[in-house]
Motif scaffolding. Structure first.
Motif, PDB file in Angstrom:
ATOM      1  N   ILE A   1      51.418  23.230  20.186  1.00  0.00           N
ATOM      2  CA  ILE A   1      52.160  23.498  21.413  1.00  0.00           C
ATOM      3  C   ILE A   1      53.014  22.274  21.708  1.00  0.00           C
ATOM      4  CG2 ILE A   1      52.033  23.921  23.886  1.00  0.00           C
ATOM      5  CD1 ILE A   1      49.319  25.140  23.493  1.00  0.00           C
ATOM      6  N   THR A   2      54.284  22.491  21.936  1.00  0.00           N
ATOM      7  CA  THR A   2      55.168  21.428  22.390  1.00  0.00           C
ATOM      8  C   THR A   2      55.479  21.689  23.856  1.00  0.00           C
ATOM      9  OG1 THR A   2      56.131  21.209  20.199  1.00  0.00           O
ATOM     10  CG2 THR A   2      57.375  20.264  22.027  1.00  0.00           C
ATOM     11  N   PHE A   3      55.110  20.748  24.695  1.00  0.00           N
ATOM     12  CA  PHE A   3      55.347  20.874  26.131  1.00  0.00           C
ATOM     13  C   PHE A   3      56.762  20.422  26.444  1.00  0.00           C
ATOM     14  CE2 PHE A   3      50.837  20.498  25.579  1.00  0.00           C
ATOM     15  CZ  PHE A   3      50.331  21.444  26.441  1.00  0.00           C
ATOM     16  N   TYR A   4      57.541  21.271  27.072  1.00  0.00           N
ATOM     17  CA  TYR A   4      58.931  20.911  27.328  1.00  0.00           C
ATOM     18  C   TYR A   4      59.177  20.474  28.763  1.00  0.00           C
ATOM     19  CZ  TYR A   4      58.972  25.990  28.204  1.00  0.00           C
ATOM     20  OH  TYR A   4      58.675  27.252  28.609  1.00  0.00           O
TER      21      TYR A   4
ATOM     22  N   LEU B   1      56.970  18.242  30.182  1.00  0.00           N
ATOM     23  CA  LEU B   1      56.197  17.015  30.295  1.00  0.00           C
ATOM     24  C   LEU B   1      56.651  16.027  29.233  1.00  0.00           C
ATOM     25  CD1 LEU B   1      52.707  18.694  30.658  1.00  0.00           C
ATOM     26  CD2 LEU B   1      54.070  17.747  32.496  1.00  0.00           C
ATOM     27  N   GLU B   2      57.061  14.851  29.644  1.00  0.00           N
ATOM     28  CA  GLU B   2      57.472  13.818  28.688  1.00  0.00           C
ATOM     29  C   GLU B   2      56.252  13.306  27.936  1.00  0.00           C
ATOM     30  OE1 GLU B   2      60.594  12.696  28.051  1.00  0.00           O
ATOM     31  OE2 GLU B   2      61.299  14.322  29.312  1.00  0.00           O
ATOM     32  N   ALA B   3      55.376  12.654  28.655  1.00  0.00           N
ATOM     33  CA  ALA B   3      54.122  12.169  28.085  1.00  0.00           C
ATOM     34  C   ALA B   3      53.006  12.857  28.853  1.00  0.00           C
ATOM     35  CB  ALA B   3      54.012  10.660  28.217  1.00  0.00           C
ATOM     36  N   ILE B   4      52.192  13.589  28.156  1.00  0.00           N
ATOM     37  CA  ILE B   4      51.167  14.396  28.814  1.00  0.00           C
ATOM     38  C   ILE B   4      49.970  13.529  29.142  1.00  0.00           C
ATOM     39  CG2 ILE B   4      49.716  16.410  28.614  1.00  0.00           C
ATOM     40  CD1 ILE B   4      51.577  17.387  26.450  1.00  0.00           C
ATOM     41  N   ASN B   5      49.548  13.612  30.371  1.00  0.00           N
ATOM     42  CA  ASN B   5      48.320  12.964  30.784  1.00  0.00           C
ATOM     43  C   ASN B   5      47.244  14.033  30.705  1.00  0.00           C
ATOM     44  OD1 ASN B   5      46.405  11.323  31.835  1.00  0.00           O
ATOM     45  ND2 ASN B   5      47.236  11.263  33.915  1.00  0.00           N
ATOM     46  N   MET B   6      46.453  13.990  29.632  1.00  0.00           N
ATOM     47  CA  MET B   6      45.469  15.043  29.379  1.00  0.00           C
ATOM     48  C   MET B   6      44.075  14.480  29.289  1.00  0.00           C
ATOM     49  SD  MET B   6      47.245  17.420  26.577  1.00  0.00           S
ATOM     50  CE  MET B   6      47.997  16.146  25.641  1.00  0.00           C
ATOM     51  N   ASP B   7      43.139  15.334  29.568  1.00  0.00           N
ATOM     52  CA  ASP B   7      41.733  14.985  29.449  1.00  0.00           C
ATOM     53  C   ASP B   7      41.080  16.088  28.614  1.00  0.00           C
ATOM     54  OD1 ASP B   7      39.215  13.988  29.734  1.00  0.00           O
ATOM     55  OD2 ASP B   7      38.983  14.608  31.833  1.00  0.00           O
TER      56      ASP B   7
ATOM     57  N   SER C   1      39.899  25.501  20.963  1.00  0.00           N
ATOM     58  CA  SER C   1      39.867  24.066  21.263  1.00  0.00           C
ATOM     59  C   SER C   1      41.264  23.467  21.215  1.00  0.00           C
ATOM     60  CB  SER C   1      38.951  23.345  20.276  1.00  0.00           C
ATOM     61  OG  SER C   1      39.403  23.518  18.955  1.00  0.00           O
ATOM     62  N   PHE C   2      41.419  22.367  21.936  1.00  0.00           N
ATOM     63  CA  PHE C   2      42.690  21.671  22.059  1.00  0.00           C
ATOM     64  C   PHE C   2      42.497  20.224  21.633  1.00  0.00           C
ATOM     65  CE2 PHE C   2      42.475  25.039  25.168  1.00  0.00           C
ATOM     66  CZ  PHE C   2      43.695  25.670  25.030  1.00  0.00           C
ATOM     67  N   GLU C   3      43.526  19.680  20.980  1.00  0.00           N
ATOM     68  CA  GLU C   3      43.483  18.284  20.563  1.00  0.00           C
ATOM     69  C   GLU C   3      44.886  17.702  20.676  1.00  0.00           C
ATOM     70  OE1 GLU C   3      42.676  15.865  16.461  1.00  0.00           O
ATOM     71  OE2 GLU C   3      41.471  17.641  16.852  1.00  0.00           O
ATOM     72  N   LYS C   4      44.989  16.545  21.339  1.00  0.00           N
ATOM     73  CA  LYS C   4      46.286  15.915  21.534  1.00  0.00           C
ATOM     74  C   LYS C   4      46.790  15.365  20.207  1.00  0.00           C
ATOM     75  CE  LYS C   4      48.751  12.705  24.487  1.00  0.00           C
ATOM     76  NZ  LYS C   4      48.692  11.802  25.617  1.00  0.00           N
ATOM     77  N   GLU C   5      48.024  15.727  19.861  1.00  0.00           N
ATOM     78  CA  GLU C   5      48.645  15.264  18.625  1.00  0.00           C
ATOM     79  C   GLU C   5      49.538  14.051  18.901  1.00  0.00           C
ATOM     80  OE1 GLU C   5      48.551  16.639  15.374  1.00  0.00           O
ATOM     81  OE2 GLU C   5      46.861  17.821  16.101  1.00  0.00           O
ATOM     82  N   ARG C   6      50.525  14.223  19.773  1.00  0.00           N
ATOM     83  CA  ARG C   6      51.470  13.173  20.169  1.00  0.00           C
ATOM     84  C   ARG C   6      51.677  13.254  21.668  1.00  0.00           C
ATOM     85  NH1 ARG C   6      56.572  13.988  16.706  1.00  0.00           N
ATOM     86  NH2 ARG C   6      55.585  15.351  15.242  1.00  0.00           N
ATOM     87  N   GLU C   7      52.698  12.552  22.143  1.00  0.00           N
ATOM     88  CA  GLU C   7      52.934  12.482  23.585  1.00  0.00           C
ATOM     89  C   GLU C   7      53.056  13.839  24.247  1.00  0.00           C
ATOM     90  OE1 GLU C   7      56.250  10.028  24.410  1.00  0.00           O
ATOM     91  OE2 GLU C   7      55.218   8.203  23.838  1.00  0.00           O
TER      92      GLU C   7
END
Length: 180
Positions: free
Chosen positions: A167-170, A172-178, A137-143
């Motif tokens: 996971i830190t996305f490098y 993507l500034e602010a991730i638009n996730m669903d 499972s995945f859960e958004k922590e910060r941007e």
């Protein structure tokens, strides 16, 4: 002393019963110690195997997701990452749409849509060391951070192991996730 050695006397029934009782008590204690040692050994082995498998799976997930780019997904959505119904959809660093999922057998599966064909990729069953993925499972922590939680279960012993990584996305500034 010589008379005693030449004596034909044996052991009495009481002496034999006491001796066998002492041997029995010693065997019961030894069996208990050995059985608990074996249980501890199985637990340590299961824990070690689960750690290796979870590290491998999470490293694969992170190496695929961390460089994800913000391009329209196969479904036509402009969401960078969509995770629902046990499947996570994203565009990898090469612009290839990818669907990450867990199979019915509890294996990690990556499906790449290269345009011409779909390529399925997964580790072989042996590499899971009798473990299966119960949940991913995945859960958004910060941007630009997402926590990934992986739960494994050993098919033979029922031992369960849960681990979590960020996971830190490098790309993507602010991730638009669903995430549903």
């Amino acid at each position: 002393m010589i008379k005693r050695l030449k004596s034909k006397k044996g052991f009495t029934l009481v002496e034999l019963i006491v001796t066998f009782a002492l041997i029995g008590i010693i065997m019961i204690i030894t069996t208990g110690v050995i059985a608990s040692s074996i249980r501890v050994e199985y637990r340590v082995e299961n824990l070690s195997n689960a750690q290796v498998v979870s590290r491998t799976i999470l490293d694969t997930v992170i190496s695929e997701l961390a460089p994800a780019t913000k391009r329209p997904l196969e479904s036509g959505s402009d969401i960078a990452i969509r995770s629902q119904n046990g499947m996570t959809e994203f565009t990898d660093k090469n612009g290839i749409p990818v669907v990450l999922s867990v199979t019915d057998e509890g294996l990690l599966n990556l499906k790449y849509n290269t345009g011409d064909e779909n390529v399925d990729w997964s580790y072989g069953k042996k590499s899971y060391m009798n473990n299966r993925i119960e949940s991913l499972s995945f859960e958004k922590e910060r941007e630009n951070r997402v926590s990934v939680t992986l739960k494994l279960k050993n098919e033979k012993t029922g031992f369960e192991y849960t681990t979590k990584k960020i996971i830190t996305f490098y790309n993507l500034e602010a991730i638009n996730m669903d995430f549903r």
